[in-house]
Design a protein around this motif. Sequence first.
Motif, PDB file in Angstrom:
ATOM      1  N   SER A   5     -12.204 -34.013  28.241  1.00 52.81           N
ATOM      2  CA  SER A   5     -11.767 -32.778  28.864  1.00 52.81           C
ATOM      3  C   SER A   5     -12.998 -31.989  29.300  1.00 52.81           C
ATOM      4  CB  SER A   5     -10.942 -31.983  27.859  1.00 52.81           C
ATOM      5  OG  SER A   5     -10.539 -30.769  28.426  1.00 52.81           O
ATOM      6  N   ALA A   6     -13.160 -31.824  30.608  1.00 47.73           N
ATOM      7  CA  ALA A   6     -14.356 -31.166  31.137  1.00 47.73           C
ATOM      8  C   ALA A   6     -13.968 -29.998  32.037  1.00 47.73           C
ATOM      9  CB  ALA A   6     -15.205 -32.177  31.897  1.00 47.73           C
ATOM     10  N   LEU A   7     -14.916 -29.088  32.192  1.00 46.72           N
ATOM     11  CA  LEU A   7     -14.718 -27.897  33.018  1.00 46.72           C
ATOM     12  C   LEU A   7     -15.874 -27.724  33.988  1.00 46.72           C
ATOM     13  CD1 LEU A   7     -13.943 -25.217  30.248  1.00 46.72           C
ATOM     14  CD2 LEU A   7     -12.264 -26.412  31.677  1.00 46.72           C
ATOM     15  N   ILE A   8     -15.571 -27.106  35.110  1.00 46.14           N
ATOM     16  CA  ILE A   8     -16.580 -26.541  35.991  1.00 46.14           C
ATOM     17  C   ILE A   8     -16.411 -25.031  35.860  1.00 46.14           C
ATOM     18  CG2 ILE A   8     -17.325 -26.211  38.376  1.00 46.14           C
ATOM     19  CD1 ILE A   8     -16.332 -29.033  38.950  1.00 46.14           C
ATOM     20  N   VAL A   9     -17.493 -24.339  35.532  1.00 46.85           N
ATOM     21  CA  VAL A   9     -17.437 -22.904  35.312  1.00 46.85           C
ATOM     22  C   VAL A   9     -18.364 -22.223  36.327  1.00 46.85           C
ATOM     23  CG1 VAL A   9     -17.742 -21.046  33.635  1.00 46.85           C
ATOM     24  CG2 VAL A   9     -17.035 -23.323  32.853  1.00 46.85           C
ATOM     25  N   PHE A  10     -17.849 -21.182  36.963  1.00 49.41           N
ATOM     26  CA  PHE A  10     -18.611 -20.449  37.963  1.00 49.41           C
ATOM     27  C   PHE A  10     -18.993 -19.074  37.448  1.00 49.41           C
ATOM     28  CE2 PHE A  10     -15.869 -23.314  40.327  1.00 49.41           C
ATOM     29  CZ  PHE A  10     -16.742 -23.875  41.247  1.00 49.41           C
ATOM     30  N   THR A  11     -20.198 -18.651  37.798  1.00 51.81           N
ATOM     31  CA  THR A  11     -20.614 -17.272  37.613  1.00 51.81           C
ATOM     32  C   THR A  11     -21.618 -16.951  38.709  1.00 51.81           C
ATOM     33  OG1 THR A  11     -21.313 -15.602  35.993  1.00 51.81           O
ATOM     34  CG2 THR A  11     -22.528 -17.678  35.984  1.00 51.81           C
ATOM     35  N   LEU A  71     -19.750 -20.946  25.442  1.00 53.81           N
ATOM     36  CA  LEU A  71     -20.323 -20.644  26.741  1.00 53.81           C
ATOM     37  C   LEU A  71     -20.044 -19.190  27.119  1.00 53.81           C
ATOM     38  CD1 LEU A  71     -20.354 -22.853  29.852  1.00 53.81           C
ATOM     39  CD2 LEU A  71     -19.597 -20.509  30.052  1.00 53.81           C
ATOM     40  N   GLU A  72     -18.801 -18.770  26.959  1.00 47.74           N
ATOM     41  CA  GLU A  72     -18.437 -17.393  27.293  1.00 47.74           C
ATOM     42  C   GLU A  72     -19.248 -16.392  26.464  1.00 47.74           C
ATOM     43  OE1 GLU A  72     -14.732 -14.524  26.530  1.00 47.74           O
ATOM     44  OE2 GLU A  72     -14.231 -16.240  27.833  1.00 47.74           O
ATOM     45  N   ALA A  73     -19.414 -16.671  25.191  1.00 51.39           N
ATOM     46  CA  ALA A  73     -20.183 -15.769  24.326  1.00 51.39           C
ATOM     47  C   ALA A  73     -21.638 -15.668  24.790  1.00 51.39           C
ATOM     48  CB  ALA A  73     -20.111 -16.246  22.876  1.00 51.39           C
ATOM     49  N   LEU A  74     -22.248 -16.794  25.146  1.00 54.76           N
ATOM     50  CA  LEU A  74     -23.638 -16.768  25.614  1.00 54.76           C
ATOM     51  C   LEU A  74     -23.768 -16.036  26.945  1.00 54.76           C
ATOM     52  CD1 LEU A  74     -24.943 -20.328  24.680  1.00 54.76           C
ATOM     53  CD2 LEU A  74     -25.744 -18.144  23.796  1.00 54.76           C
ATOM     54  N   VAL A  75     -22.811 -16.244  27.839  1.00 51.24           N
ATOM     55  CA  VAL A  75     -22.859 -15.562  29.137  1.00 51.24           C
ATOM     56  C   VAL A  75     -22.709 -14.065  28.924  1.00 51.24           C
ATOM     57  CG1 VAL A  75     -21.658 -15.226  31.334  1.00 51.24           C
ATOM     58  CG2 VAL A  75     -22.120 -17.545  30.511  1.00 51.24           C
ATOM     59  N   ARG A  76     -21.729 -13.654  28.133  1.00 52.67           N
ATOM     60  CA  ARG A  76     -21.520 -12.219  27.880  1.00 52.67           C
ATOM     61  C   ARG A  76     -22.767 -11.584  27.255  1.00 52.67           C
ATOM     62  NH1 ARG A  76     -16.376  -9.836  27.388  1.00 52.67           N
ATOM     63  NH2 ARG A  76     -14.652 -11.201  27.941  1.00 52.67           N
ATOM     64  N   GLU A  77     -23.397 -12.318  26.351  1.00 51.89           N
ATOM     65  CA  GLU A  77     -24.567 -11.809  25.633  1.00 51.89           C
ATOM     66  C   GLU A  77     -25.776 -11.618  26.548  1.00 51.89           C
ATOM     67  OE1 GLU A  77     -27.351 -14.285  22.711  1.00 51.89           O
ATOM     68  OE2 GLU A  77     -25.379 -13.856  21.838  1.00 51.89           O
ATOM     69  N   SER A  78     -25.947 -12.483  27.528  1.00 53.56           N
ATOM     70  CA  SER A  78     -27.179 -12.447  28.324  1.00 53.56           C
ATOM     71  C   SER A  78     -26.971 -12.021  29.778  1.00 53.56           C
ATOM     72  CB  SER A  78     -27.857 -13.816  28.277  1.00 53.56           C
ATOM     73  OG  SER A  78     -26.985 -14.813  28.771  1.00 53.56           O
ATOM     74  N   GLU A  82     -21.871  -5.600  33.953  1.00 52.09           N
ATOM     75  CA  GLU A  82     -20.889  -5.012  33.047  1.00 52.09           C
ATOM     76  C   GLU A  82     -19.683  -5.940  32.886  1.00 52.09           C
ATOM     77  OE1 GLU A  82     -17.901  -1.142  32.955  1.00 52.09           O
ATOM     78  OE2 GLU A  82     -19.612  -1.139  34.294  1.00 52.09           O
ATOM     79  N   LEU A  83     -19.237  -6.518  33.991  1.00 51.02           N
ATOM     80  CA  LEU A  83     -18.112  -7.458  33.984  1.00 51.02           C
ATOM     81  C   LEU A  83     -18.495  -8.675  34.817  1.00 51.02           C
ATOM     82  CD1 LEU A  83     -15.181  -8.104  33.198  1.00 51.02           C
ATOM     83  CD2 LEU A  83     -14.479  -6.946  35.307  1.00 51.02           C
ATOM     84  N   PRO A  84     -19.098  -9.689  34.192  1.00 48.57           N
ATOM     85  CA  PRO A  84     -19.525 -10.857  34.965  1.00 48.57           C
ATOM     86  C   PRO A  84     -18.339 -11.701  35.423  1.00 48.57           C
ATOM     87  CG  PRO A  84     -19.969 -11.199  32.634  1.00 48.57           C
ATOM     88  CD  PRO A  84     -19.454  -9.790  32.779  1.00 48.57           C
ATOM     89  N   GLU A  85     -18.518 -12.303  36.586  1.00 47.74           N
ATOM     90  CA  GLU A  85     -17.566 -13.326  37.014  1.00 47.74           C
ATOM     91  C   GLU A  85     -17.742 -14.517  36.078  1.00 47.74           C
ATOM     92  OE1 GLU A  85     -16.783 -16.324  40.792  1.00 47.74           O
ATOM     93  OE2 GLU A  85     -18.545 -15.038  40.779  1.00 47.74           O
TER      94      GLU A  85
END
Length: 110
Positions: A5-11, A71-78, A82-85
């Motif tokens: 099960s894999a994802l592509i995540v965009f930001t 992944l979400e936790a690391l993105v939010r942390e760094s 204020e509200l990242p995509e």
Amino acid sequence: MQTPSALIVFTTLPDPDSARALARRLVETRVAACVNVMSPCQSIYRWQDKLNEDGEIPVIIKTCAENYDRLEALVRESHPYELPELVAIDITRGLPGYLAWIAAETMEPK
């Protein structure tokens, strides 16, 4: 053979340095197998009832679905916004060997 099960995540990030720093952190911590830091783009969006147009750096992250919370936790942390995509898309089909590589590269070291 079951496909992992894999994802592509965009930001998006505001500049190349912050995009590369996030990419390195995600791969070094094995949260992502690969991160593509793309060329600058122009984003037009409404934020807090104001129309904005800003240059941004798109980032494409390949990971396993099981790693999304980390992944979400690391993105939010760094992330400087204020509200990242942060949008994840399930990979429903793909080259089995590539999907297995994503799974292998994102396993926590024993």
